[in-house]
Write a protein that holds these residues in place. Structure first.
Motif, PDB file in Angstrom:
ATOM      1  N   VAL A  52       0.844  -1.192   0.000  1.00 47.85           N
ATOM      2  CA  VAL A  52       0.000   0.000   0.000  1.00 47.85           C
ATOM      3  C   VAL A  52       0.882   1.245   0.000  1.00 47.85           C
ATOM      4  O   VAL A  52       1.913   1.292   0.671  1.00 47.85           O
ATOM      5  N   TYR A  53       0.447   2.240  -0.752  1.00 47.86           N
ATOM      6  CA  TYR A  53       1.091   3.556  -0.782  1.00 47.86           C
ATOM      7  C   TYR A  53       0.020   4.582  -0.445  1.00 47.86           C
ATOM      8  O   TYR A  53      -0.992   4.684  -1.148  1.00 47.86           O
ATOM      9  N   VAL A  54       0.220   5.316   0.639  1.00 48.21           N
ATOM     10  CA  VAL A  54      -0.743   6.335   1.058  1.00 48.21           C
ATOM     11  C   VAL A  54      -0.098   7.711   0.897  1.00 48.21           C
ATOM     12  O   VAL A  54       0.861   8.021   1.598  1.00 48.21           O
ATOM     13  N   PRO A  55      -0.601   8.537  -0.018  1.00 47.74           N
ATOM     14  CA  PRO A  55      -0.044   9.881  -0.189  1.00 47.74           C
ATOM     15  C   PRO A  55      -0.329  10.766   1.027  1.00 47.74           C
ATOM     16  O   PRO A  55      -1.440  10.753   1.570  1.00 47.74           O
ATOM     17  N   GLU A  62     -10.662  14.852   9.062  1.00 50.24           N
ATOM     18  CA  GLU A  62     -12.081  14.599   9.343  1.00 50.24           C
ATOM     19  C   GLU A  62     -12.306  13.091   9.447  1.00 50.24           C
ATOM     20  O   GLU A  62     -11.582  12.419  10.157  1.00 50.24           O
ATOM     21  N   SER A  63     -13.251  12.522   8.719  1.00 51.38           N
ATOM     22  CA  SER A  63     -13.558  11.098   8.889  1.00 51.38           C
ATOM     23  C   SER A  63     -12.800  10.166   7.947  1.00 51.38           C
ATOM     24  O   SER A  63     -12.845   8.954   8.119  1.00 51.38           O
ATOM     25  N   LEU A  64     -12.088  10.699   6.937  1.00 51.23           N
ATOM     26  CA  LEU A  64     -11.206   9.866   6.112  1.00 51.23           C
ATOM     27  C   LEU A  64     -10.074   9.377   7.004  1.00 51.23           C
ATOM     28  O   LEU A  64      -9.486  10.153   7.757  1.00 51.23           O
ATOM     29  N   LYS A  65      -9.780   8.071   6.945  1.00 52.15           N
ATOM     30  CA  LYS A  65      -8.758   7.484   7.815  1.00 52.15           C
ATOM     31  C   LYS A  65      -7.648   6.853   6.983  1.00 52.15           C
ATOM     32  O   LYS A  65      -7.909   6.332   5.901  1.00 52.15           O
ATOM     33  N   PRO A  66      -6.421   6.827   7.513  1.00 48.26           N
ATOM     34  CA  PRO A  66      -5.337   6.114   6.831  1.00 48.26           C
ATOM     35  C   PRO A  66      -5.456   4.624   7.147  1.00 48.26           C
ATOM     36  O   PRO A  66      -4.646   4.044   7.864  1.00 48.26           O
ATOM     37  N   GLU A  67      -6.487   4.012   6.598  1.00 57.04           N
ATOM     38  CA  GLU A  67      -6.861   2.652   6.997  1.00 57.04           C
ATOM     39  C   GLU A  67      -7.121   1.796   5.760  1.00 57.04           C
ATOM     40  O   GLU A  67      -7.693   2.267   4.786  1.00 57.04           O
ATOM     41  N   ASN A  94       4.628   6.256   7.659  1.00 61.30           N
ATOM     42  CA  ASN A  94       4.660   5.367   6.487  1.00 61.30           C
ATOM     43  C   ASN A  94       3.953   5.949   5.268  1.00 61.30           C
ATOM     44  O   ASN A  94       3.739   5.245   4.286  1.00 61.30           O
ATOM     45  N   PHE A  95       3.573   7.227   5.306  1.00 63.32           N
ATOM     46  CA  PHE A  95       2.982   7.872   4.135  1.00 63.32           C
ATOM     47  C   PHE A  95       4.074   8.111   3.096  1.00 63.32           C
ATOM     48  O   PHE A  95       5.257   8.213   3.418  1.00 63.32           O
ATOM     49  N   ASP A  96       3.668   8.207   1.841  1.00 59.28           N
ATOM     50  CA  ASP A  96       4.551   8.533   0.714  1.00 59.28           C
ATOM     51  C   ASP A  96       5.635   7.491   0.461  1.00 59.28           C
ATOM     52  O   ASP A  96       6.706   7.823  -0.050  1.00 59.28           O
ATOM     53  N   LYS A  97       5.344   6.244   0.799  1.00 58.71           N
ATOM     54  CA  LYS A  97       6.240   5.133   0.479  1.00 58.71           C
ATOM     55  C   LYS A  97       5.435   3.844   0.502  1.00 58.71           C
ATOM     56  O   LYS A  97       4.370   3.765   1.109  1.00 58.71           O
TER      57      LYS A  97
END
Length: 157
Positions: A52-55, A62-67, A94-97
């Motif tokens: 997974v890659y999370v920018p 708000e309610s968007l989660k890094p999940e 761990n964002f952006d990788k």
């Protein structure tokens, strides 16, 4: 979108998942797959890996989660009464990788019986990958690749 360029800069093609702002299903837009023609036996297949890659440009205020959630269910009415959800929250470090997430359902319990799923022959005919949590109306972008079942904890090669 499948086959988009890797956001980390390699020439590899990956999947990009954009949760739309105020989506048509009220924040319940997920990837859905019919992975096997036969039922998925959770007593055998309860461990999965995904890259997974999370920018960091996503707004998680708000309610968007890094999940990332892996959901097993059946194609029938009221499937949410019998589904099994295995969740993983991604730390901001761990964002952006690219990171590898291991979903281990060995401690997951059946919603309807409370029995550990790997100890019974629990069959599902569908699974879903959900990103960003549930029920939010904020836009979110996530990238995924290399979704595979596994038995031993070993890194991808």
């Amino acid at each position: 979108a499948y086959g988009v360029l890797d956001p980390a800069g390699s020439s590899e093609k990956v999947a990009k998942f954009t949760r739309p702002e105020n989506g048509p299903f009220g924040g319940y837009e997920y990837f859905k797959f019919q992975y096997w023609q036969e039922k998925i036996d959770f007593s055998t297949y309860h461990k999965y890996k995904i890259s997974v890659y999370v920018p960091s440009s996503n707004d998680f205020s708000e309610s968007l989660k890094p999940e990332i959630d892996l959901i097993f269910h059946d194609n029938n009415e009221n499937f949410w009464e019998r589904w099994t959800v295995i969740s993983h929250t991604i730390d901001a470090s761990n964002f952006d990788k690219w990171i590898i997430i291991e979903f281990d359902g060995s401690k997951a319990k059946a919603v309807d019986t409370g029995v550990l799923l790997p100890e019974q022959q629990k069959l599902y005919d569908n699974f879903t990958i959900r990103v960003g949590g549930y029920g939010h109306s904020e836009k979110g972008i996530f990238y995924i690749k290399d979704f595979v079942p596994f038995k031993d904890s070993v890194p991808f090669k």
